[in-house]
Design an enzyme around this catalytic site. Structure first.
Site: not given
Ligand code: NAD
Length: 254
Positions: A135, A148
């Site tokens: 991130s 985070y």
């Molecule tokens: P999201 O909530 O759609 O995806 C997160 C996924 O992780 C979900 O499917 C959830 O069920 C799964 N998850 C959570 N805990 C888990 C566990 N213990 N075991 C297995 N699966 C688990 O949100 P997203 O934004 O698509 O997030 C995906 C990645 O992107 C994450 O690592 C997040 O930190 C990162 N990220 C997102 C953003 C953003 O702005 N959306 C920015 C930077 C980084």
């Protein structure tokens, strides 16, 4: 014959958001992709109508990760690509975060990534590519998101160390650092106009990202096009990382 035909991948957090977009991008290029997440039902829904395979897995559990890696390797007998997208947010002032909340964020974001690398690498018998979803919080301070942010900084350090160790086995390890992308995880932030405007003010490209923006970078790092790239953490953030981290203390509108 597509660029990834004959390869197999595991994508954690593949049931939604960025993980699902990454899984579809890899599958679209011929890879046999297994998506992993905690809920089998949610994974089945996400995979409906696609060729994605599914395996229920809590990435904080070593036994679950070891089993998921084995399932993902079934189509070819080895693993070529791993994308660690499972993640959980952490909000709160540093003086208010409970130890349990702190540990829960580390368990998923950091330990989950470590376990995937640990168990996937031995199955990458013909080399491979591991892509962690870090991130912008890994490189820029995010007030009120310290657990985070620290977990993602540690993921970046893990990526560099794993890349250094595993390069001799032709295993590349990189990370993508997304900026703000609308997904379930960011729903809370997206509801706060003042904060979204603060994010946008820090982005030279002036728009939020899409899950496809991130998946395209992951697809590049996963495939042969990046065969000489390892140990890198690449910002996919509309240029946000050129400026400062977001101000989550921004006042609500009105
Ligand atoms: P999201 O909530 O759609 O995806 C997160 C996924 O992780 C979900 O499917 C959830 O069920 C799964 N998850 C959570 N805990 C888990 C566990 N213990 N075991 C297995 N699966 C688990 O949100 P997203 O934004 O698509 O997030 C995906 C990645 O992107 C994450 O690592 C997040 O930190 C990162 N990220 C997102 C953003 C953003 O702005 N959306 C920015 C930077 C980084």
């Amino acid at each position: 014959m597509n660029a990834l035909t004959g390869t197999a991948a595991l994508v954690t957090g593949g049931g939604s958001g960025i993980g699902l977009a990454c899984a579809l991008a890899l599958a679209g290029d011929g890879c046999a992709v297994t998506i992993a997440g905690r809920s089998a039902e949610r994974l089945e829904k996400a995979a409906a109508g696609t060729e994605l395979r599914t395996v229920a897995c809590d990435v904080a559990s070593e036994a679950d990760v070891a089993a998921a890696v084995a399932v993902a390797a079934e189509p070819t007998g080895r693993l070529d690509i791993v994308v660690t997208a499972a993640g959980t947010p952490g909000l709160g002032a540093i003086t208010d975060i409970t130890l349990a909340d702190w540990n829960a964020v580390m368990a998923v974001n950091l330990t989950g990534t470590f376990l995937c690398i640990k168990h996937a690498a031995p199955r990458m018998t013909e080399g491979g590519s591991i892509v962690a979803i870090s991130s912008i919080a890994g490189s820029h301070t995010h007030r009120l998101m310290s657990s985070y942010a620290v977990s993602k900084s540690a993921v970046d350090a893990l990526v560099r160390n794993a890349a250094d160790e595993l390069g001799a086995q032709s295993i590349r390890v990189n990370a993508v650092r997304p900026g703000l992308v609308p997904t379930e995880m960011t729903e809370l932030v997206l509801d706060m106009t003042g904060i979204v405007n603060d994010y946008l003010a820090q982005m030279p490209l002036g728009r939020l990202g899409t899950v496809e923006d991130v998946a395209a970078a992951v697809r590049y790092l996963a495939g042969p096009e990046s065969s000489w790239v390892t140990g890198q953490c690449i910002g996919v953030d509309g240029g946000h990382s050129l400026r400062r981290g977001p101000d989550l203390t921004a006042p609500p509108p009105g």
